[in-house]
Design a protein around this motif. Structure first.
Motif, PDB file in Angstrom:
ATOM      1  N   GLU A  10     -19.181  -4.477  -2.341  1.00  0.00           N
ATOM      2  CA  GLU A  10     -18.040  -5.316  -1.945  1.00  0.00           C
ATOM      3  C   GLU A  10     -18.409  -6.366  -0.887  1.00  0.00           C
ATOM      4  N   ASN A  58     -10.886   6.516  -9.865  1.00  0.00           N
ATOM      5  CA  ASN A  58      -9.455   6.712 -10.072  1.00  0.00           C
ATOM      6  C   ASN A  58      -9.083   6.892 -11.538  1.00  0.00           C
ATOM      7  N   ARG A  62     -16.728  -1.593 -10.490  1.00  0.00           N
ATOM      8  CA  ARG A  62     -15.883  -1.383  -9.314  1.00  0.00           C
ATOM      9  C   ARG A  62     -15.721   0.128  -9.150  1.00  0.00           C
ATOM     10  N   TYR A 119      -3.274   0.045  -6.379  1.00  0.00           N
ATOM     11  CA  TYR A 119      -3.638  -0.585  -5.111  1.00  0.00           C
ATOM     12  C   TYR A 119      -5.149  -0.809  -5.066  1.00  0.00           C
ATOM     13  N   ASP A 120      -5.908   0.225  -5.410  1.00  0.00           N
ATOM     14  CA  ASP A 120      -7.367   0.112  -5.385  1.00  0.00           C
ATOM     15  C   ASP A 120      -7.873  -0.914  -6.395  1.00  0.00           C
ATOM     16  N   TYR A 121      -7.190  -1.010  -7.542  1.00  0.00           N
ATOM     17  CA  TYR A 121      -7.598  -1.992  -8.549  1.00  0.00           C
ATOM     18  C   TYR A 121      -7.551  -3.405  -7.972  1.00  0.00           C
ATOM     19  N   GLU A 154      -7.304  -4.183  -4.604  1.00  0.00           N
ATOM     20  CA  GLU A 154      -7.968  -4.318  -3.311  1.00  0.00           C
ATOM     21  C   GLU A 154      -9.396  -3.770  -3.378  1.00  0.00           C
ATOM     22  N   SER A 155     -10.182  -4.331  -4.284  1.00  0.00           N
ATOM     23  CA  SER A 155     -11.560  -3.871  -4.410  1.00  0.00           C
ATOM     24  C   SER A 155     -12.436  -4.972  -4.973  1.00  0.00           C
ATOM     25  N   LYS A 214     -14.123   2.136  -7.276  1.00  0.00           N
ATOM     26  CA  LYS A 214     -12.806   2.765  -7.126  1.00  0.00           C
ATOM     27  C   LYS A 214     -12.126   2.962  -8.477  1.00  0.00           C
ATOM     28  N   ASP A 215     -12.288   1.982  -9.383  1.00  0.00           N
ATOM     29  CA  ASP A 215     -11.656   2.103 -10.698  1.00  0.00           C
ATOM     30  C   ASP A 215     -12.210   3.296 -11.464  1.00  0.00           C
ATOM     31  N   LYS A 232       0.824  -1.211   0.000  1.00  0.00           N
ATOM     32  CA  LYS A 232       0.000   0.000   0.000  1.00  0.00           C
ATOM     33  C   LYS A 232       0.855   1.255   0.000  1.00  0.00           C
ATOM     34  N   LYS A 283      -2.014   4.656  -5.757  1.00  0.00           N
ATOM     35  CA  LYS A 283      -3.352   4.347  -5.252  1.00  0.00           C
ATOM     36  C   LYS A 283      -4.234   3.712  -6.326  1.00  0.00           C
TER      37      LYS A 283
END
Length: 389
Positions: A33, A171, A165, A23-25, A27-28, A167-168, A15, A20
């Motif tokens: 979720e 981001n 997802r 990481y988010d890719y 850890e999501s 977060k993707d 992390k 980020k």
């Protein structure tokens, strides 16, 4: 050098060192979720049965997965854009897997190409393909895999449409990364990652760009990808894809007993019980909850593998005791790769192997091929009492 005692230690370093966006890719999961979380928390509901005064010498975790000798029943799962987690990530992970004696599976959506991995390793690896509409591209892709000495094909069945997802989207995930004020500011704090990326020419999808006439850059790749996946996929189409490859075929994404039974009819050598790491259908059962019923239904007719939620050797042991003949790790090795490159992947494998070996011994078993449900304590309602069952 930090002390690495468990996979969570690698995750903390990962992390800190990886942008980020990537990481988010990893850890999501999709939507809320829920399934992503329960893939791991449901393992906690299963207890191991300790046995004592058993000769624990001469232990072995060696076995086979689809006829391949493995040092432990763990393969590296296909993970898209692994080469963005660390420069040349797929090559480094494949080299670590080869040295450890476990299979590596390359994703179609990898940064390093099939040829890149083959030229940097000597052990045959497995190659994952999606169910795409373009038969010409699929045949050429499999021919390239054959030329690269890939020893098995993994066909992913649960990606006809893409689970969202959040977060993707937020981001602006892309490979190479989309440059915005926010993403540049974040990447500026990950100088080690940046220096490594500057030293490689592999920064986009090596299996696609240059191999599809209409795809020459990330923008055209996005257009192609949106149109390439086949929402009309059915079991007849799976049979067609199976006929394109004359070696072992593994079907990934089985989460239901009826689908497991249908997989028997298409000539697959193995199935992977998987919910795509909680990245597709949110609200689906965790993979470990459905493993037992699927093994009971088809386990004597086809090799059943397991994926989704493994973060420890204890998790591997529980899945094997439930009847799996092999397991896959994705995030666990990605943490290691992002944290420490090839050495981090090796460390992740070492951690999991030690946990597997020690826990197996304390359950009174000395051979991974001999573990069964007798070493487990499973809640009576673990597989669920659902109204429509």
């Amino acid at each position: 050098m930090p002390v690495i005692a468990e996979i969570a230690d690698l995750k903390r370093i990962y992390k800190r060192r990886v942008p980020k966006m990537f990481y988010d890719y990893a850890e999501s999961g999709s939507w809320t979720e829920q399934t992503f979380r329960e893939n791991t928390t449901d393992f906690d509901k299963i207890r191991l049965r300790q046995r004592v005064a058993v000769d624990m010498t001469g232990r072995t975790t060696k076995t086979q997965m689809i006829g391949h000798d493995v040092s432990m029943p763990v393969a590296l799962a296909p993970v898209g854009i692994t080469g963005m987690q660390h420069a040349d990530g797929e090559i480094l992970a494949a080299k670590a897997a080869e040295k450890f004696g476990v299979p590596f599976t390359l994703s179609t959506m990898s940064v390093c190409s099939i040829e890149d991995v083959a030229s940097n390793t000597s052990a045959p690896f497995w190659f994952q393909v999606y169910t795409l509409k373009d038969d010409d591209f699929m045949r050429r892709l499999m021919a390239r895999a054959k030329d690269a000495k890939c020893s098995a094909i993994v066909i992913t069945l649960d990606l006809q449409v893409l689970g969202q997802r959040h977060k993707d989207i937020k981001n602006g995930l892309s490979a190479p990364p989309k440059l915005t004020v926010k993403s540049v500011a974040n990447m500026a704090t990950k100088w080690g990652w940046g220096l490594n990326m500057l030293q490689t020419h592999r920064r986009s999808f090596g299996n696609i760009i240059g191999h599809v006439d209409s795809v020459s850059d990330p923008r055209s790749l996005s257009t192609w990808t949106a149109e390439a996946f086949d929402p009309a996929l059915n079991w007849e189409r799976v049979k067609e894809l199976r006929r394109m490859w004359d070696g072992p075929v593994i079907l990934k994404g089985i989460l239901d007993v009826e689908d497991a039974k249908k997989a028997l009819d298409v000539g697959a050598d193995a199935i992977i019980v998987s919910n795509h790491g909680g990245r597709q259908l949110d609200g689906a059962l965790s993979a470990i909850r459905v493993l037992g019923p699927i093994v009971d239904a088809v386990g004597d007719k086809i090799e059943v593998h397991f994926d989704s939620g493994i973060r420890s050797g204890q998790d591997v042991l529980k899945a094997m005791a439930m009847g799996a003949k092999g397991t896959y790790i994705g995030r666990a090795y990605i943490y290691g790769l992002g944290a420490m490159g090839q050495a981090g992947v090796t460390k992740a494998l070492e951690v999991i192997h030690k946990e597997l070996d020690t826990s197996m011994a304390l359950c009174g078993r000395t051979d991974i091929t001999d573990v069964d449900r007798d070493i487990l304590m499973i809640p009576e309602d673990f597989e669920g009492r659902w109204a429509n069952r």
